[in-house]
Design a protein around this motif. Structure first.
Motif, PDB file in Angstrom:
ATOM      1  N   HIS A 265       4.670  -4.093  12.331  1.00 33.43           N
ATOM      2  CA  HIS A 265       3.224  -4.307  12.435  1.00 33.43           C
ATOM      3  C   HIS A 265       2.895  -4.554  13.902  1.00 33.43           C
ATOM      4  CE1 HIS A 265       3.390  -4.572   8.141  1.00 33.43           C
ATOM      5  NE2 HIS A 265       3.944  -5.765   8.114  1.00 33.43           N
ATOM      6  N   THR A 280       2.192   0.165  11.102  1.00 31.18           N
ATOM      7  CA  THR A 280       2.499   0.391   9.691  1.00 31.18           C
ATOM      8  C   THR A 280       1.487   1.312   9.026  1.00 31.18           C
ATOM      9  OG1 THR A 280       2.744  -2.009   9.827  1.00 31.18           O
ATOM     10  CG2 THR A 280       3.489  -0.944   7.793  1.00 31.18           C
ATOM     11  N   VAL A 286       3.799   6.835  12.039  1.00 26.32           N
ATOM     12  CA  VAL A 286       4.702   7.029  10.909  1.00 26.32           C
ATOM     13  C   VAL A 286       5.005   8.508  10.677  1.00 26.32           C
ATOM     14  CG1 VAL A 286       5.052   6.639   8.443  1.00 26.32           C
ATOM     15  CG2 VAL A 286       3.885   4.911   9.822  1.00 26.32           C
ATOM     16  N   SER A 302       8.010  -0.055   4.972  1.00 26.93           N
ATOM     17  CA  SER A 302       7.097  -0.910   5.729  1.00 26.93           C
ATOM     18  C   SER A 302       7.784  -2.231   5.997  1.00 26.93           C
ATOM     19  CB  SER A 302       5.827  -1.172   4.920  1.00 26.93           C
ATOM     20  OG  SER A 302       6.101  -2.071   3.852  1.00 26.93           O
ATOM     21  N   ASP A 303       7.337  -2.933   7.029  1.00 27.25           N
ATOM     22  CA  ASP A 303       7.687  -4.341   7.133  1.00 27.25           C
ATOM     23  C   ASP A 303       6.891  -5.062   6.049  1.00 27.25           C
ATOM     24  OD1 ASP A 303       8.809  -6.696   8.013  1.00 27.25           O
ATOM     25  OD2 ASP A 303       8.264  -6.416  10.115  1.00 27.25           O
ATOM     26  N   MET A 305       4.442  -6.524   3.711  1.00 26.78           N
ATOM     27  CA  MET A 305       3.001  -6.265   3.698  1.00 26.78           C
ATOM     28  C   MET A 305       2.165  -7.531   3.512  1.00 26.78           C
ATOM     29  SD  MET A 305       2.779  -3.093   4.352  1.00 26.78           S
ATOM     30  CE  MET A 305       1.076  -2.679   3.985  1.00 26.78           C
ATOM     31  N   VAL A 310      -0.475  -7.299   9.588  1.00 27.64           N
ATOM     32  CA  VAL A 310      -1.182  -6.228   8.888  1.00 27.64           C
ATOM     33  C   VAL A 310      -2.395  -6.751   8.122  1.00 27.64           C
ATOM     34  CG1 VAL A 310       0.294  -6.324   6.843  1.00 27.64           C
ATOM     35  CG2 VAL A 310      -0.885  -4.216   7.396  1.00 27.64           C
ATOM     36  N   ASP A 320      -1.796  -1.573   1.729  1.00 24.53           N
ATOM     37  CA  ASP A 320      -0.752  -0.797   1.054  1.00 24.53           C
ATOM     38  C   ASP A 320      -1.163   0.669   0.916  1.00 24.53           C
ATOM     39  OD1 ASP A 320       1.200  -3.045  -0.059  1.00 24.53           O
ATOM     40  OD2 ASP A 320      -0.849  -3.742  -0.359  1.00 24.53           O
ATOM     41  N   GLY A 323      -0.944   2.345   4.189  1.00 21.61           N
ATOM     42  CA  GLY A 323       0.450   2.549   4.577  1.00 21.61           C
ATOM     43  C   GLY A 323       1.001   3.832   3.997  1.00 21.61           C
ATOM     44  N   MET A 328       4.213   6.242   4.844  1.00 25.65           N
ATOM     45  CA  MET A 328       5.256   5.339   4.385  1.00 25.65           C
ATOM     46  C   MET A 328       5.858   5.837   3.073  1.00 25.65           C
ATOM     47  SD  MET A 328       5.971   2.552   6.092  1.00 25.65           S
ATOM     48  CE  MET A 328       4.349   2.077   6.669  1.00 25.65           C
ATOM     49  N   LEU A 331       6.735   0.579   0.209  1.00 27.29           N
ATOM     50  CA  LEU A 331       5.984  -0.587   0.652  1.00 27.29           C
ATOM     51  C   LEU A 331       6.761  -1.840   0.266  1.00 27.29           C
ATOM     52  CD1 LEU A 331       2.483   0.579  -0.616  1.00 27.29           C
ATOM     53  CD2 LEU A 331       3.316   0.658   1.748  1.00 27.29           C
TER      54      LEU A 331
END
Length: 1003
Positions: A265, A280, A286, A302-303, A305, A310, A320, A323, A328, A331
């Protein structure tokens, strides 16, 4: 097996989604066997579109929450048919049960993930903790990569045993910002090449053992002062700068077949100019950068959420959905699952995302699940789980990793490793620890050290006493215990104790070891009042950097300081102008005992412990001895130290019997011969002051007219000079009616009766001369043959003093014991130690009429004021082993040659094997036909000695073994009329177990 038809449709979708520029080596999970492929096809075709979306979501799981939590988690996963769970805090058994329950209630087996950068212990108790990546960054050389690979492989096996499939590691962030609050010690360092190389080794170790990995935190989180858990960090670097540094490790590992990448993020205007858009949620980062430009084909995670990085600008659910829009695949830690699923489905309906693209990602997730074995899912077996997660091989690996990372940053005049221990008066000061530390305990194994412990709560009056006491020492070992690794709290530094540290380094006597974050070195500056200059850690005589506070770093740092191990670590980061990346002074070991585990020398610790425990316990159960200490070493490494039983069998001494401690002092009995007289003679032979082929009268003028004048010392030392075995000196002091003869003993001390034999028995001051005369005038045996005799060893103290002009005890201590650090070895131990540390021997019902406790057991030595060359030495097993390790090292120990190799070889060889005499010079050796005096497997090069009280030492210098062994017990308590130790042959059977364990390891 035919290819499943419906799978072709899915594969086509995946192929269409893969950019033209693909990573050089595809993640292995994309290549499946026929069985796995058909499982993927079958699961995929039986899913609804909504279920395929749900496969892209992982929620958080905890195994340490209150009752009811698990029910809600299972319901959440089951109801929404989610793809996986990211596990956080808890314990292994609890997590395993939770995982089994989740899997049992999931339509499709779940992908179980965890942040386990430095091992599962990052999240769970009772599991293995490896060093931080910054610690590993200090390791140098090709061997370091192999060790890191092993760490990855071991971690993968533990993870799979726990039902885990993904480790969100390694961190490939290049940490070039010392104030980075979130990466920092989690990075391998600031050199991009080192980061890439070490991370690659770690990644391969995991992936080669069927654990999915996730490089993080893309595109690089190392140069920020903001923690993305609490805010959105801003990276202001140009694209060229990012390409040159931050992206380098990612490119290298992606091209090497990385399975996953985690997106951070971060706000990075050079890559995405949209204000406040975290990476993200950025299609530019991405999809365009990671997937298209770098050609990454693996799983994009993702890191978490739920992080403010974020959610600060995008609420849960909306984040989400964005993302997935950004590209991504998975998630992690979605907080509001219903909202996220609803918004994602709406995005599909609105045309912002296609179901086909989501299906392709679902297929990728299913392929990953098949690759980790979920196509043949089996529940976690709970039996032996904790022990399986803590194999002894990981303790060895942890030791190796820690040892390889130790970094010496200053070494004024080559102070380290410490040598000439006899010139040092050492104190240790543990800062921010209120009890003796593992560092202090380990340092105490090498020599006598006075320990002090200081915390920020220590009263000023106590500090004043410590300052005053430290004036008596010329070297101070300072171990700084930093209980925090974060820069925001100054790494746990406290102003009060930092001030004391400043005082200590200003003395010019301090060796400082900093157990904490390496960046703390920049904070160890101590401003004093205006009348004094500022002080900082650079004023220390030596500085050791172990990078973190663990039992391994503490113990191994102490061993480094004393020369048992070396140092080759280099700083992986620049701390300030004084401590820069690459700094580190190489230190070579000097041959002192290293303390480790049997596996380091190829021995199975469980096998060895079982064998030794069994033999000792038989002896204890049959009352062959009340207690004992066993210590073993191989290749100069102490691999077994254990105290058994108690000082006595019962409470006969007025209190419950004390349990035996490792540092208890035992009466060595005849082991005294080869620990005092024999080394003294070897030293004198080296100096040309004693001739082994000379005659007794040459060194004892009073013997010139005796029947012993022409006895040759070589014959004397091998017990074939016709000397009587022993003389019961005390019997000649009694009248027939049991009273003492004149000028022998009195019940009270006086000038004429100063020699204390017991608390109520004092010997006439000139009676020792009578003993020497009795030896001189004693008859000789008729035949020259092997007869073990004490008599000559009673005489050696006189010879040593006559040649050197130094009293025997002083000579032994100054020549050998003090330089060796064997400070407990002493005669008359009551002078220095409490009775609680000294193990009692026999209740003497004939001569002294009392329990012998803290005084020599042998009657003759007792009548010589407790000091003789044949008996009277006391000490601990550890200190005694130093003497015999010096022998094993051919007369060398701690960088000092005490006895020449030539002389050691001469004294320890068979002298008269043609006569059937098994003895060396002073030393015992294996019988030519096994009699039990030595281990069955002992080679002809081995040597040692036993003692009447139950002691035993043995050295095996054969290169196949290289063993050193010490056994101490008080088998004569409460009476010498106890042959069970000999009948059981406990002492030699135990060392035989060491031989057998070594042989097993060599097979």
């Amino acid at each position: 097996m035919p290819i499943c038809r419906s799978l072709l449709v899915g594969l086509l979708s995946v192929l269409l989604s893969i950019p033209a520029l693909a990573q050089t080596t595809s993640p292995t999970f994309l290549t499946l066997n026929a069985r796995q492929s058909c499982w993927v096809d079958s699961v995929f075709t039986n899913m609804t579109p909504d279920e395929r979306i749900a496969q892209l979501i992982m929620v958080a799981g905890y195994s340490n929450r209150k009752p009811g939590y698990e029910d809600s988690l299972v319901t959440l996963v089951q109801k929404n048919k989610l793809g996986g769970v990211v596990m956080f805090q808890g314990g292994p058994m609890r997590q395993a049960r939770l995982t089994n329950r989740l899997q049992a209630n999931s339509k499709v087996p779940l992908l179980i993930a965890m942040d386990a950068e430095w091992g599962i212990a990052m999240r769970l108790d009772s599991t293995v903790r490896y060093p931080y990546q910054m610690t590993l960054g200090a390791m140098q050389g090709a061997g370091s990569d192999s060790l890191i690979y092993q760490m990855g492989a071991h971690l993968a096996k533990q993870a799979r045993r726990l039902g885990m499939h993904v480790n969100f590691a390694p961190s490939v962030d290049v940490n070039n910002n010392p104030n980075n609050p979130v990466i920092n010690f989690r990075s391998f360092g600031e050199n991009k090449y080192d980061v890439a190389r070490k991370a690659l080794a770690y990644m391969r170790g995991m992936q080669d053992n069927q654990l999915l990995t996730s490089l993080k935190h893309f595109p690089g989180h190392g140069d920020t002062g903001t923690d993305s858990h609490y805010d959105l960090p801003l990276i202001t670097k140009s694209r060229a700068q990012l390409d040159s540094l931050e992206l380098y490790p990612f490119k290298q590992l992606i091209n090497a077949g990385a399975a996953g990448v985690m997106i951070a993020h971060l706000s990075i205007p050079a890559l995405d100019t949209t204000r406040n858009r975290p990476s993200t949620l950025s299609p530019a980062i991405v999809t365009n950068l990671l997937k298209n430009e770098l050609g990454f084909q693996g799983l994009v995670f993702s890191d978490a959420m739920n992080m403010k990085g974020v959610t600060k600008y995008f609420p849960s659910g909306r984040a989400d959905e964005l993302g997935l829009e950004a590209g991504m695949d998975v998630l992690e830690f979605t907080e509001d699952v219903p909202a996220a699923l609803s918004l994602i489905k709406q995005a599909v309906a609105d045309g912002r995302m296609s179901q086909a693209s989501l299906d392709a990602r679902c297929l990728k997730v299913l392929k990953a699940k098949a690759w980790v074995g979920l196509d043949q899912y089996k529940p976690i077996v709970l039996e032996n789980l904790v022990s399986d997660l803590n194999p002894v091989q990981d303790e060895l690996l942890n030791r190796k990793l820690t040892e390889a990372s130790l970094t010496v940053l200053k070494n004024e005049r080559n102070l380290l490793p410490l040598q000439r221990l006899d010139t040092l008066r050492i104190a240790s000061v543990a800062i921010e620890s209120d009890k003796v530390t593992a560092f202090q305990e380990m340092a105490g194994n090498y020599t006598l050290i006075r320990h002090f412990n200081i915390t920020s709560k220590t009263p000023d009056s106590t500090l004043a006493q410590v300052r005053d006491s430290l004036k008596n020492y010329n070297l101070i070992l300072v171990d700084v215990h930093l209980n925090n690794i974060r820069p925001a709290v100054k790494y746990g530094l406290q102003s009060k104790t930092a001030g004391l540290l400043g005082e200590l380094v200003a003395t010019g006597k301090a060796v400082v070891t900093v157990f904490g974050n390496v960046y703390a070195l920049d904070k160890l500056t101590f401003p004093m009042d205006t009348a004094q200059p500022s002080r900082n850690i650079e004023q220390a005589r030596a500085i050791v950097m172990p990078y973190q506070l663990t039992t391994y770093t503490e113990e191994l740092s102490a061993q480094l300081i004393f020369g048992a191990i070396g140092a080759s670590g280099k700083l992986p980061v620049t701390v300030n102008q004084r401590f820069r990346i690459g700094d580190g002074i190489n230190i070579q070991p000097i041959g002192r005992l290293k303390y480790t585990i049997p596996e380091e020398v190829g021995i199975d610790s469980r096998y060895l412990a079982q064998q030794v425990d069994s033999l000792v316990n038989v002896g204890l159960s049959q009352k062959a001895f009340p207690g004992c200490v066993v210590q073993m070493a191989r290749n100069g490494k102490v691999i077994f130290r254990k105290a058994y039983g108690k000082h006595t069998y019962d409470a006969s001494l007025g209190a419950e019997p004390l349990p035996v401690q490792l540092d208890d002092l035992y009466d060595m009995a005849s082991v005294t011969k080869v620990s005092t007289s024999t080394p003294a003679l070897m030293r004198l032979v080296d100096e040309g002051k004693f001739n082994l082929d000379g005659k007794m009268a040459d060194y004892l003028p009073s013997f010139k007219k005796s029947n012993k004048a022409d006895l040759v010392w070589r014959d004397v030392l091998t017990h074939q000079a016709r000397l009587k075995a022993w003389i019961p000196f005390w019997m000649d002091t009694k009248n027939p009616d049991g009273t003492w003869k004149p000028k022998t003993f009195k019940a009270e001390e006086s000038g004429r009766y100063p020699i204390e034999v017991t608390d109520s028995l004092y010997e006439f001051k000139r009676y020792p001369k009578t003993i020497f005369q009795q030896i001189r005038d004693s008859p000789l045996n008729a035949k020259k043959e092997y007869v073990y005799s004490d008599l000559s060893f009673i005489l050696y103290p006189q010879i040593v003093k006559r040649i050197t002009g130094v009293d025997f005890e002083d000579y032994i201590k100054t020549t050998f014991y003090k330089p060796l650090g064997a400070t407990t070895l002493t005669f008359l131990p009551r002078r220095y130690y409490s009775l609680q540390r000294i193990v009692p021997t026999e209740y003497d019902s004939l001569f002294r009429k009392t329990l012998i406790w803290g005084r020599v057991h042998d009657e003759g030595a007792a009548m010589l004021n407790g000091l003789s060359g044949h008996a009277g030495l006391f000490g601990s097993a550890n200190d005694l082993m130093k003497v015999y390790e010096m022998y094993r090292q051919k007369g060398s120990y701690g960088g000092q040659q005490f006895i020449s190799q030539k002389t050691m070889a001469e004294f320890t060889r068979y002298q008269f094997p043609e006569l059937g005499n098994r003895r060396g010079l002073g030393f015992d050796k294996p019988s030519f036909t096994y009699t039990g005096n030595a281990p069955k497997s002992a080679t002809k090069a081995s040597f040692g000695h036993s003692g009447f009280t139950g002691t035993f030492v043995w050295v095996e210098p054969d290169p196949a073994y290289n063993l050193t062994y010490v056994f101490l017990c008080n088998r004569v308590y409460p009476t010498r009329n106890n042959p069970k130790l000999g009948n059981l042959n406990t002492r030699t059977n135990i060392v035989e177990a060491l031989y057998q364990a070594t042989k097993r390891g060599l097979q």
